[in-house]
Design a protein around this motif. Structure first.
Motif, mmCIF file in Angstrom:
data_model
loop_
_atom_site.group_PDB
_atom_site.id
_atom_site.type_symbol
_atom_site.label_atom_id
_atom_site.label_comp_id
_atom_site.label_asym_id
_atom_site.label_seq_id
_atom_site.Cartn_x
_atom_site.Cartn_y
_atom_site.Cartn_z
ATOM 1 N N ASP A 1 -43.519 81.649 52.147
ATOM 2 C CA ASP A 1 -43.773 80.982 50.879
ATOM 3 C C ASP A 1 -42.511 80.316 50.337
ATOM 4 O O ASP A 1 -41.421 80.876 50.405
ATOM 5 C CB ASP A 1 -44.258 82.010 49.843
ATOM 6 C CG ASP A 1 -45.656 82.503 50.183
ATOM 7 O OD1 ASP A 1 -46.358 81.803 50.923
ATOM 8 O OD2 ASP A 1 -46.026 83.583 49.701
ATOM 9 N N SER A 2 -42.684 79.164 49.760
ATOM 10 C CA SER A 2 -41.596 78.534 49.011
ATOM 11 C C SER A 2 -41.361 79.356 47.749
ATOM 12 O O SER A 2 -42.258 80.073 47.300
ATOM 13 C CB SER A 2 -41.987 77.108 48.647
ATOM 14 O OG SER A 2 -42.947 77.118 47.596
ATOM 15 N N PRO A 3 -40.165 79.250 47.171
ATOM 16 C CA PRO A 3 -39.880 79.996 45.945
ATOM 17 C C PRO A 3 -40.888 79.705 44.843
ATOM 18 O O PRO A 3 -41.329 80.612 44.139
ATOM 19 C CB PRO A 3 -38.484 79.490 45.547
ATOM 20 C CG PRO A 3 -37.874 78.996 46.813
ATOM 21 C CD PRO A 3 -39.003 78.483 47.656
ATOM 22 N N ALA B 1 -44.174 81.380 45.644
ATOM 23 C CA ALA B 1 -44.021 82.833 45.513
ATOM 24 C C ALA B 1 -44.053 83.261 44.048
ATOM 25 O O ALA B 1 -44.662 84.278 43.695
ATOM 26 C CB ALA B 1 -42.723 83.275 46.173
ATOM 27 N N ARG B 2 -43.411 82.457 43.226
ATOM 28 C CA ARG B 2 -43.359 82.798 41.798
ATOM 29 C C ARG B 2 -44.750 82.724 41.173
ATOM 30 O O ARG B 2 -45.127 83.559 40.361
ATOM 31 C CB ARG B 2 -42.386 81.833 41.103
ATOM 32 C CG ARG B 2 -42.307 81.960 39.617
ATOM 33 C CD ARG B 2 -40.915 82.398 39.162
ATOM 34 N NE ARG B 2 -40.855 82.523 37.696
ATOM 35 C CZ ARG B 2 -41.310 83.577 37.046
ATOM 36 N NH1 ARG B 2 -41.815 84.603 37.713
ATOM 37 N NH2 ARG B 2 -41.249 83.631 35.726
ATOM 38 N N ASP C 1 -46.754 85.772 42.209
ATOM 39 C CA ASP C 1 -46.308 86.964 41.482
ATOM 40 C C ASP C 1 -46.918 87.042 40.091
ATOM 41 O O ASP C 1 -47.517 88.052 39.708
ATOM 42 C CB ASP C 1 -44.775 86.931 41.351
ATOM 43 C CG ASP C 1 -44.121 87.989 42.220
ATOM 44 O OD1 ASP C 1 -44.692 89.081 42.341
ATOM 45 O OD2 ASP C 1 -43.062 87.698 42.797
#
Lengths: 207, 207
Positions: free
Chosen positions: B12-14, B17-18, B21
DNA sequence: GTCTATACCACGATAGAC
DNA sequence: GTCTATCGTGGTATAGAC
């Protein structure tokens, strides 16, 4: 020994009762947010606006359902108590007291409409206003279980976690148990056997 | 013996991913329907429309979260298997094998982000498309538990209902267990003790 | 007690610039 | 990869007739 379904006294009008029934079913099946008033009204056979003659809001409707679910559970617990008053103090007697209450809780989940099951599945994510209104009623029911378990076990056995596992395990059965396919008595027996020895530390007396 | 949190490999790219989450947290806290994309985006610090660069729909986002939750569980189960390969056949050895897997499942619920917990709480009422896509993955995980329990108990003991009660009981702990207040090891010990004797019919060897 | 009609809003989703 | 702007839909809820 099979307990019969309990009767929760109600002064609901037929119309109101029908809305409660349908709404509880849909809240159970789809969740509170996903089940719309239009869909509920549709299944009842009325218009969505007519629901507001019986309830002030969707949250009010949910609260009535959660309350009714708790009333069913509480009634079942009381009935189980009645059938086990004057029970002996032997391990076998204690075990059947537990069995009667387990059976009663499961019967409340599966034999008295969708109210109890809807309570179990919708409470955690219910709007805060509704949750706060219901919390005291839930606490009172859990306290009855605490008293029961303390009564059944030695004084030095901590019953807190066991109670949470027992109620949680029974409630979680709504995810997989189908009362039209499985026997409620069998389920109650499995639950009782599973928990009795873990609770007392003694082997289960039943074959 | 405390197992460490597992690492689920991800590409996942940041940004993606964020979003995952935050969305998992909100789905867990409020439920899938109640948590809006606008609210999720707001908490991430972007606009709702930006989510569609990473996911094709809200359902797609949910499916990714449920999948990730299962991956965490599966990884934890595998790690528990690794620590117990070559274990003996004594009752005590069997019991610690069960304990390791119980600890692993609970760690997956509480120590690797909200994915597993969100899976447990949102799966039942998830949109049918999403549920159907996830069912095979869940079945595979449950099959691993079935094999384990069959391995731990005598051949004539039916492990089906016990498995459902065990997993249901552990999962139900998300309703009351707070990992910042209670010890995960204590919880795992309680669950193991509670189920071990009920499963085998033998008294628990641990004081 | 239920209806029709409607207000008002938040939702998921798309288009296209940067 | 994120933005602004916007569309269409379906949500809860209200007003007022019957």
């Amino acid at each position: 020994m099979t307990t019969s379904p309990v009767d929760v006294p109600t002064t609901d009008s037929p119309a109101r009762a029908r809305i409660l029934d349908v709404a509880a079913s849909l809240f159970l099946e789809q969740g509170y947010e996903a089940a719309s008033l239009r869909r509920i009204a549709d299944e009842v056979g009325i218009q969505a606006a007519s629901i507001y003659h019986h309830f002030t809001s969707k949250e009010d409707l949910l609260e009535a359902i959660l309350r009714r679910g708790m009333a069913v559970m509480d009634e079942a617990f009381t009935a189980a108590e009645a059938t086990t008053t004057g029970a002996g103090e032997s391990q076998a007697d204690r075990r059947s007291r537990l069995a009667a209450h387990v059976r009663a809780h499961l019967a409340a989940l599966y034999e008295n409409g969708p109210f109890t099951a809807a309570h179990v599945t919708t409470f955690r994510t219910a709007p805060a206003v509704v949750r706060d209104a219901i919390v005291p009623v839930r606490d009172a029911y859990e306290a009855r279980w605490t008293d029961l378990l303390n009564d059944l076990t030695a004084a030095d056995v901590p019953t807190g976690p066991a109670r949470l596992m027992l109620l949680g395990g029974m409630n979680a059965s709504v995810e997989w148990f189908d009362p039209t396919r499985g026997s409620l008595d069998d389920l109650a027996e499995v639950v009782t056997r599973q928990f009795w020895s873990g609770l007392t530390g003694h082997p289960d007396p039943t074959p």
